[in-house]
Design a protein around this motif. Sequence first.
Motif, PDB file in Angstrom:
ATOM      1  N   HIS A 294      -4.838   1.392  11.685  1.00  0.00           N
ATOM      2  CA  HIS A 294      -4.366   1.196  10.322  1.00  0.00           C
ATOM      3  C   HIS A 294      -3.899   2.534   9.749  1.00  0.00           C
ATOM      4  O   HIS A 294      -4.070   3.575  10.363  1.00  0.00           O
ATOM      5  CB  HIS A 294      -5.432   0.550   9.426  1.00  0.00           C
ATOM      6  CG  HIS A 294      -6.676   1.348   9.232  1.00  0.00           C
ATOM      7  ND1 HIS A 294      -7.605   1.546  10.214  1.00  0.00           N
ATOM      8  CD2 HIS A 294      -7.150   1.992   8.145  1.00  0.00           C
ATOM      9  CE1 HIS A 294      -8.597   2.284   9.743  1.00  0.00           C
ATOM     10  NE2 HIS A 294      -8.347   2.575   8.494  1.00  0.00           N
TER      11      HIS A 294
ATOM     12  N   TYR B 292      -0.858  -6.146   4.744  1.00  0.00           N
ATOM     13  CA  TYR B 292      -0.388  -6.317   6.117  1.00  0.00           C
ATOM     14  C   TYR B 292       1.122  -6.512   6.149  1.00  0.00           C
ATOM     15  O   TYR B 292       1.677  -7.221   5.324  1.00  0.00           O
ATOM     16  CB  TYR B 292      -1.075  -7.517   6.763  1.00  0.00           C
ATOM     17  CG  TYR B 292      -2.564  -7.336   6.902  1.00  0.00           C
ATOM     18  CD1 TYR B 292      -3.095  -6.748   8.043  1.00  0.00           C
ATOM     19  CD2 TYR B 292      -3.430  -7.725   5.891  1.00  0.00           C
ATOM     20  CE1 TYR B 292      -4.462  -6.560   8.169  1.00  0.00           C
ATOM     21  CE2 TYR B 292      -4.799  -7.537   6.009  1.00  0.00           C
ATOM     22  CZ  TYR B 292      -5.315  -6.955   7.160  1.00  0.00           C
ATOM     23  OH  TYR B 292      -6.665  -6.760   7.275  1.00  0.00           O
TER      24      TYR B 292
ATOM     25  N   PRO C 155       0.910  -1.158  11.216  1.00  0.00           N
ATOM     26  CA  PRO C 155      -0.524  -1.078  10.934  1.00  0.00           C
ATOM     27  C   PRO C 155      -0.809  -1.423   9.473  1.00  0.00           C
ATOM     28  O   PRO C 155      -0.008  -1.089   8.597  1.00  0.00           O
ATOM     29  CB  PRO C 155      -0.867   0.381  11.235  1.00  0.00           C
ATOM     30  CG  PRO C 155       0.422   1.117  11.215  1.00  0.00           C
ATOM     31  CD  PRO C 155       1.492   0.127  11.548  1.00  0.00           C
TER      32      PRO C 155
END
Length: 150
Positions: A57, A129, A134
């Motif tokens: 992420h 998202y 990521p």
Amino acid sequence: MVTIYSGQFMVMDLDGANGQPEGAEDLWDIANRSSMTNWFLATANAAIIISQADAWHRVGVTAERWDGPPPDDGDQWSSSETTEFYSSSGKLEIVGVHGHSSGKIIELCDQARSWLVRASVRPGPGARYSRGRPPKGLETYRLQFWPASP
């Protein structure tokens, strides 16, 4: 922002291993000691931060330079760790483990010296998202640096 791969990112001195003093602990040794409970470790010219949220992420990282110890606001963070960090160039970069840079240089000073650094983490503003990218917003980090000795 920096992208976390393999659950971690790093703070690196621009000198890299070239500026490490004799006998400094190897980056790979501290990587082997890192874990969810031992999530912030440093050696000369490098520190590893283990994500508390996910293996892949993007995170926001704020870096601050102080002349002395910053105020303790640990109640505003999920976790904080303080350790000593040696910087040979006085200039740092936040990078992913595959070398992806945040693009920002943290200027501490113009000489080699030891610093204390407090790393703090808390949940981010909320996960966002995007397809094939990521996620963002899972967690937020802050790094506070101040001289280890006057």
